[in-house]
Design an enzyme around this catalytic site. Structure first.
Site, PDB file in Angstrom:
ATOM      1  N   PHE A   1     -93.716 -81.682  -7.473  1.00  0.00           N
ATOM      2  CA  PHE A   1     -93.436 -82.980  -8.079  1.00  0.00           C
ATOM      3  C   PHE A   1     -92.087 -82.884  -8.764  1.00  0.00           C
ATOM      4  CE2 PHE A   1     -95.956 -86.550 -10.473  1.00  0.00           C
ATOM      5  CZ  PHE A   1     -95.271 -87.498  -9.732  1.00  0.00           C
TER       6      PHE A   1
ATOM      7  N   GLY B   1     -90.792 -71.261 -10.570  1.00  0.00           N
ATOM      8  CA  GLY B   1     -91.659 -70.238 -11.142  1.00  0.00           C
ATOM      9  C   GLY B   1     -92.424 -69.422 -10.120  1.00  0.00           C
TER      10      GLY B   1
ATOM     11  N   TYR C   1    -102.937 -69.222 -27.302  1.00  0.00           N
ATOM     12  CA  TYR C   1    -103.035 -69.167 -25.841  1.00  0.00           C
ATOM     13  C   TYR C   1    -104.470 -68.893 -25.368  1.00  0.00           C
ATOM     14  CZ  TYR C   1    -101.711 -69.263 -21.055  1.00  0.00           C
ATOM     15  OH  TYR C   1    -101.652 -69.648 -19.740  1.00  0.00           O
TER      16      TYR C   1
ATOM     17  N   LYS D   1    -108.029 -71.885 -18.654  1.00  0.00           N
ATOM     18  CA  LYS D   1    -107.917 -70.693 -17.801  1.00  0.00           C
ATOM     19  C   LYS D   1    -109.310 -70.074 -17.551  1.00  0.00           C
ATOM     20  CE  LYS D   1    -103.488 -70.712 -16.932  1.00  0.00           C
ATOM     21  NZ  LYS D   1    -103.053 -71.218 -15.630  1.00  0.00           N
TER      22      LYS D   1
ATOM     23  N   VAL E   1     -90.322 -66.382 -18.581  1.00  0.00           N
ATOM     24  CA  VAL E   1     -89.657 -67.625 -18.964  1.00  0.00           C
ATOM     25  C   VAL E   1     -89.736 -68.602 -17.795  1.00  0.00           C
ATOM     26  CG1 VAL E   1     -87.491 -68.672 -19.693  1.00  0.00           C
ATOM     27  CG2 VAL E   1     -88.032 -66.315 -20.375  1.00  0.00           C
ATOM     28  N   THR E   2     -90.488 -69.674 -17.975  1.00  0.00           N
ATOM     29  CA  THR E   2     -90.496 -70.769 -16.999  1.00  0.00           C
ATOM     30  C   THR E   2     -90.459 -72.057 -17.816  1.00  0.00           C
ATOM     31  OG1 THR E   2     -92.896 -71.010 -16.939  1.00  0.00           O
ATOM     32  CG2 THR E   2     -91.940 -69.501 -15.325  1.00  0.00           C
TER      33      THR E   2
END
Ligand SMILES: NC(=O)c1ccc[n+]([C@@H]2O[C@H](COP(=O)([O-])OP(=O)(O)OC[C@H]3O[C@@H](n4cnc5c(N)ncnc54)[C@H](O)[C@@H]3O)[C@@H](O)[C@H]2O)c1
Length: 396
Positions: A73, A51, A234, A243, A273-274
């Site tokens: 990771f 990403g 979100y 956030k 898109v990730t």
């Protein structure tokens, strides 16, 4: 072995090393095609394997000839079983960086832990002396706080009331209504503990305490805002609180770096898109409509285009870094353009299973999703034998 995609729900259980390598090479070529960036030369990227973090590592290395240390990771391969995509991405990145004569070493482990922080500090001390840019790009569902030993799990839920809206299963193209129950108990605190700014501040404090930050060092973490259709789940949901915390932490870190003339920024990035974003309900439908409009308007970007622009047109222009009224860098400016959002809102109303393939970019979404795992990448022969045991040079 012949490696094919094996899907389970929102994840793919396999990854293709040759596809990952091609993806990384494509990103490197893109950065090089945009010319040199007069940026940081010694860079630590936390969350460097996929990403926005991977794009940051590539932009630093191949835009600014930077030495990079990447922390991530990922699952290494075992015979007959592929690694996770970020492992293969990092293997390909290091191979290309080393070929280009660039310093690149990686640390695979839990960035939230004291052990991985210790290992990283020691590596910086031994090899680079100090770093001048720290990119913080972790996306994780869970964090164990090393000071308390408590394991926190984040949730993606609305706050206060049930949220009902459209969503799409991008594998089948089925548009349906989804209802997400509001969070309860300690959900907000836990999500802040995982995705807020506490760990970012711990990293910067630890680096500063051992004099590993160069004068004028900059640190950047990534955030998201998005449109009103995704707001409840979100920005005004549990993840939005995290956030908010991350953005507030930037000011605290900046204060703590004042004596070395350092600065912390949050950059608000575009929806992409990730692995992290495909797990959030409602977002895939929004992204497939957004992609359609942004591509038609000629302003679509992927992670690498976003970060290359962040570096070249925001962070390293030689002048003031432009920020919004809340002190944030904005590279979601094209996503949030009024005309683009107005078109997305209109399509949102119309979207159904029957018309989504036409009015939305479902194909583009799917392709990007497969690409994350190294599949469906142009120029790769998927019928050929692939070596699943590819290693990351500095870890092997
Ligand atoms: N995807 C989007 O649409 C979007 C938009 C704006 C901002 N962002 C933000 O960008 C940041 C990065 O997200 P992404 O979408 O690139 O995610 P991603 O899933 O592609 O990357 C996450 C990275 O974090 C690493 N990681 C996860 N847990 C770790 C741990 N415990 N220790 C060490 N490394 C760990 C992974 O190995 C990987 O390198 C997040 O803060 C996210 O909220 C994402």
């Amino acid at each position: 072995m012949i490696i094919e995609p094996r899907m389970r729900g929102f994840i793919c259980l396999t990854a293709h090393p040759a596809g990952a390598e091609q993806n990384v090479k494509n990103q490197i070529e893109y950065v090089k095609s945009k010319g040199a960036i007069d940026g940081a030369k010694k860079v630590l990227v936390i969350g460097a394997s996929t990403g926005f973090g991977l794009a940051s590592r590539i932009s630093s290395a191949f835009g600014s000839d930077a030495a990079t240390i990447g922390v991530f990771f990922e699952k290494p391969p075992v015979a007959g079983k592929t690694a996770s995509p970020g492992w293969y991405n990092s293997a390909a990145f290091e191979k290309e960086a080393h070929k280009a004569g660039l310093y690149a070493k990686s640390i695979n482990g839990d960035a939230f832990s004291n052990e991985v922080k210790r290992e990283t500090l020691d590596l910086i001390k031994a090899d680079l002396g100090q770093v001048d840019l720290i990119i913080y790009s972790l996306a994780s569902p869970v964090r164990t706080n090393p000071n308390t030993g408590v394991t926190h799990r984040s949730v993606l839920k609305p706050i206060g009331s049930t949220f009902t809206n459209k969503t799409v299963d991008f594998h089948t193209g089925k548009v349906s209504e989804v209802s997400i129950e509001p969070c309860s108990g300690d959900d907000i605190e836990n999500t802040i503990a995982v995705m807020g700014g506490e760990d970012w501040a711990m990293w910067i404090d630890a680096l500063k305490a051992e004099n590993l930050l160069a004068p004028g060092a900059t640190t950047v973490a990534y955030s998201y805002i998005g449109p009103s259709v995704t707001e409840a789940v979100y920005r005004k949901g549990t993840i939005g609180r995290a956030k908010d915390h991350l953005e507030a932490t930037a000011f605290e870190i900046s204060d703590s770096l004042a004596d070395i003339n350092g600065k912390a920024y949050v950059s608000v990035n575009k929806a992409l898109v990730t692995q992290a974003s495909s797990a959030i309900p409602v977002i895939p439908l929004y992204i497939s409509l957004l992609y359609k409009i942004m591509k038609a308007e000629g302003v679509h970007e992927g992670c690498i285009e976003q970060i290359q622009r962040l570096y070249q047109q925001r962070l390293f222009t030689g002048g003031e870094v432009p920020v919004d009224e809340k002190g944030r860098i904005r590279i979601d400016d094209w996503e949030m353009r009024e005309d683009i959002q107005a078109q997305v809102a209109q399509l949102w109303e119309q979207a159904t299973t029957e018309n989504l393939a036409e009015i939305g970019d479902l194909e583009g979404y799917r392709k990007d999703f497969y690409n994350l795992f190294g599949f469906d990448v142009a120029g790769v022969d998927y019928k050929a034998e692939a070596d699943e045991m590819v290693q990351v040079e500095s870890i092997a």
